[in-house]
Scaffold this motif. Sequence first.
Motif, mmCIF file in Angstrom:
data_model
loop_
_atom_site.group_PDB
_atom_site.id
_atom_site.type_symbol
_atom_site.label_atom_id
_atom_site.label_comp_id
_atom_site.label_asym_id
_atom_site.label_seq_id
_atom_site.Cartn_x
_atom_site.Cartn_y
_atom_site.Cartn_z
ATOM 1 N N THR A 258 25.398 1.277 11.673
ATOM 2 C CA THR A 258 24.071 1.255 12.294
ATOM 3 C C THR A 258 23.463 -0.143 12.201
ATOM 4 O O THR A 258 22.765 -0.577 13.111
ATOM 5 C CB THR A 258 23.112 2.278 11.635
ATOM 6 N N THR A 259 23.760 -0.854 11.108
ATOM 7 C CA THR A 259 23.247 -2.215 11.001
ATOM 8 C C THR A 259 23.810 -3.091 12.109
ATOM 9 O O THR A 259 23.083 -3.844 12.764
ATOM 10 C CB THR A 259 23.621 -2.835 9.635
ATOM 11 N N SER A 260 25.120 -2.976 12.333
ATOM 12 C CA SER A 260 25.676 -3.845 13.361
ATOM 13 C C SER A 260 25.199 -3.414 14.748
ATOM 14 O O SER A 260 25.109 -4.235 15.655
ATOM 15 C CB SER A 260 27.204 -3.907 13.291
ATOM 16 N N PHE A 261 24.815 -2.156 14.891
ATOM 17 C CA PHE A 261 24.317 -1.696 16.191
ATOM 18 C C PHE A 261 22.896 -2.180 16.429
ATOM 19 O O PHE A 261 22.574 -2.741 17.473
ATOM 20 C CB PHE A 261 24.372 -0.174 16.275
ATOM 21 N N PHE A 262 22.024 -1.989 15.469
ATOM 22 C CA PHE A 262 20.608 -2.294 15.677
ATOM 23 C C PHE A 262 20.268 -3.743 15.360
ATOM 24 O O PHE A 262 19.346 -4.301 15.936
ATOM 25 C CB PHE A 262 19.728 -1.374 14.829
ATOM 26 N N ILE A 263 20.975 -4.365 14.449
ATOM 27 C CA ILE A 263 20.621 -5.741 14.090
ATOM 28 C C ILE A 263 21.699 -6.676 14.595
ATOM 29 O O ILE A 263 21.584 -7.228 15.682
ATOM 30 C CB ILE A 263 20.403 -5.885 12.560
ATOM 31 N N SER A 264 22.764 -6.809 13.826
ATOM 32 C CA SER A 264 23.845 -7.676 14.273
ATOM 33 C C SER A 264 25.018 -7.425 13.357
ATOM 34 O O SER A 264 24.840 -7.092 12.183
ATOM 35 C CB SER A 264 23.408 -9.145 14.177
ATOM 36 N N SER A 265 26.206 -7.536 13.883
ATOM 37 C CA SER A 265 27.364 -7.242 13.046
ATOM 38 C C SER A 265 27.520 -8.288 11.945
ATOM 39 O O SER A 265 28.239 -8.078 10.983
ATOM 40 C CB SER A 265 28.634 -7.141 13.888
ATOM 41 N N ASN A 266 26.798 -9.424 12.072
ATOM 42 C CA ASN A 266 26.834 -10.415 11.003
ATOM 43 C C ASN A 266 26.232 -9.871 9.710
ATOM 44 O O ASN A 266 26.494 -10.376 8.630
ATOM 45 C CB ASN A 266 26.046 -11.676 11.397
ATOM 46 N N TYR A 267 25.356 -8.867 9.866
ATOM 47 C CA TYR A 267 24.637 -8.376 8.697
ATOM 48 C C TYR A 267 25.242 -7.108 8.096
ATOM 49 O O TYR A 267 24.671 -6.500 7.213
ATOM 50 C CB TYR A 267 23.157 -8.119 9.057
ATOM 51 N N ARG A 268 26.401 -6.716 8.641
ATOM 52 C CA ARG A 268 27.075 -5.514 8.140
ATOM 53 C C ARG A 268 27.232 -5.503 6.623
ATOM 54 O O ARG A 268 26.807 -4.592 5.929
ATOM 55 C CB ARG A 268 28.488 -5.446 8.724
ATOM 56 N N GLU A 269 27.861 -6.567 6.133
ATOM 57 C CA GLU A 269 28.167 -6.637 4.701
ATOM 58 C C GLU A 269 26.885 -6.702 3.887
ATOM 59 O O GLU A 269 26.776 -6.111 2.812
ATOM 60 C CB GLU A 269 29.012 -7.880 4.384
ATOM 61 N N VAL A 270 25.915 -7.436 4.427
ATOM 62 C CA VAL A 270 24.648 -7.587 3.714
ATOM 63 C C VAL A 270 23.992 -6.232 3.530
ATOM 64 O O VAL A 270 23.488 -5.907 2.447
ATOM 65 C CB VAL A 270 23.714 -8.538 4.496
ATOM 66 N N ALA A 271 24.028 -5.412 4.588
ATOM 67 C CA ALA A 271 23.397 -4.093 4.516
ATOM 68 C C ALA A 271 23.999 -3.278 3.375
ATOM 69 O O ALA A 271 23.277 -2.621 2.621
ATOM 70 C CB ALA A 271 23.566 -3.367 5.848
ATOM 71 N N GLY A 272 25.325 -3.359 3.248
ATOM 72 C CA GLY A 272 25.989 -2.620 2.175
ATOM 73 C C GLY A 272 25.512 -3.082 0.813
ATOM 74 O O GLY A 272 25.228 -2.262 -0.065
ATOM 75 N N LEU A 273 25.389 -4.411 0.655
ATOM 76 C CA LEU A 273 24.969 -4.934 -0.644
ATOM 77 C C LEU A 273 23.506 -4.612 -0.937
ATOM 78 O O LEU A 273 23.150 -4.345 -2.080
ATOM 79 C CB LEU A 273 25.217 -6.452 -0.694
ATOM 80 N N VAL A 274 22.677 -4.626 0.112
ATOM 81 C CA VAL A 274 21.269 -4.270 -0.078
ATOM 82 C C VAL A 274 21.170 -2.817 -0.539
ATOM 83 O O VAL A 274 20.449 -2.479 -1.485
ATOM 84 C CB VAL A 274 20.458 -4.482 1.228
ATOM 85 N N LEU A 275 21.956 -1.964 0.114
ATOM 86 C CA LEU A 275 21.996 -0.552 -0.277
ATOM 87 C C LEU A 275 22.389 -0.412 -1.751
ATOM 88 O O LEU A 275 21.794 0.344 -2.523
ATOM 89 C CB LEU A 275 23.004 0.166 0.622
ATOM 90 N N PHE A 276 23.398 -1.184 -2.130
ATOM 91 C CA PHE A 276 23.910 -1.205 -3.497
ATOM 92 C C PHE A 276 22.789 -1.549 -4.477
ATOM 93 O O PHE A 276 22.556 -0.863 -5.473
ATOM 94 C CB PHE A 276 25.031 -2.246 -3.542
ATOM 95 N N LEU A 277 22.038 -2.622 -4.139
ATOM 96 C CA LEU A 277 20.943 -3.050 -5.014
ATOM 97 C C LEU A 277 19.852 -2.002 -5.087
ATOM 98 O O LEU A 277 19.335 -1.697 -6.162
ATOM 99 C CB LEU A 277 20.354 -4.377 -4.514
#
Lengths: 293, 233
Positions: A258-277
Amino acid sequence: MLQSLGQNLVFGLLVGALYGLVALGLSLIFGVTKFLNVAHGELVMFGGYASFYAFSMLGLDPFLSIPLTIIILFVLGAILYRLVFSRTIKLPEESKIKNTLLVAFGLSVIFQNLALRFFTADERGITTSYFSQAFTLGGVRFPLPKVAILVVTVIFLIILQLILKKTYTGKAIRATTQNWEAASLMGIDIHKVYLLSFAMGAALAGVAGTLVAVNYSIQPSMGLGWTMKALIVMVLGGLGNIPGTIIGGLILGLTESTTSFFISSNYREVAGLVLFLLVLIFRPQGLFGSKEA
Amino acid sequence: MLNLENVNIFYKELQAIWSVSLNVQKGEIVALIGPNGAGKTTLLRVISGLHRCASGKIDFLGRQIEKEAPEKIVEYGLSQVPEGGKIFTGMSVLENLELGAFVKRARKEKNQNLEWVYEIFPRLAERKSQQAGTLSGGERQMLAIGRALMSKPQLLMLDEPSFGLAPILVERMFETIEKINHEGLTIFLVEQNVQSSLELAHRAYLLENGRIVGEGKGKDLLTFESVRSSYLG
């Protein structure tokens, strides 16, 4: 728009199942032994190479070679436990986690270089005739290799649950996880349980490696990325919680897609880490972990 | 049946047990009493193989067991109910009992043993499919004892079976222990509940600061001056 969102969600779920499967082995090992095996991604890599060479040298279909991959990784896991990890087993829990983290980090560097030496740095992948096939459902494409992820993950989740719930060995594993002292007073050889759990966790990493080789590509340095994913998923699902781990994987897959769909696929990994935090801050026992476990 | 000879135990760098010798004969109930921190639990852990002694001999049914692994000692017929029960809270009552019969010797007779345990603790039969974590304190202790009985031991070691139980339950617990003993099981009991355990036991040892400081028939020790003044007030 809606259709491509649906497509994204489906892909997220299917990839998420793979994250779950990668984390499953790590979570099993951590739950039973309290070893933080950050060389787990390298075990995934070895699994990938096992199925790649079974395919390119023996002509074995990657799904048919899964039992072979399991055996190889199971034995590798058992050897690793015996030679290396068993030496930390007597340490108190906290220093066990720290020490195994260091040991496993060293192992991951060794494994990467061994892979570089013997498998070369070339990217490898497995492609067979039916891999480009897909079926369409409600306008959403389901490529077969990605669907296979979900099928294989569910199969191994069920197998693992059956072993843990129905067999004496599985009950011994659960008993040791809950209280190793009481378990050994029952006459359970806890060192055997640790060895078995470690080997089973490695075998699960091997299965995940097959799916990676089929869906993506494999190369000697791939491990760290998968270890990171597995750690995120394990924390999401609750440490040592088996079904929670798979659901954690699905959540991470969905978050990324969903991150790569709504924001950008560049932020895919970041979204996962944010979720982690976020999970670590607000629900450190994991989304599905109980405080007791 | 069980014979300890000059056993010395260190806990980290500190010596916890000083040259302890004691024995338990077949058919007896023997109590080991003493204050908190005297080393009672440590001694039981060593007998069960969870902790190693620095020196000394432990003999069980003619076998040297001081260097054996805990799972072997259970197989030989020595079972321990650990302090606080340590039941597997995430499993059902039945699964707990099944794990009690983990050793090969007991696995064959699992169903008979299960019936036997249910006979001793009918409450466990009523609760067999319940999560062990949802049991009350008394039921947990029953489960811990039942689980140990599932291995069909010759000698049962109990670490504070009365701990945390209401007085009425303590009384019932001691009655049960006596009943199990009448069925032929030898019992080695570690207790802080001095009055009840001395009334129950055939013989008793008094452990203080890691040393045996008194020994005798249970009822005699009740009148022992230092026991009276220290424990019974």
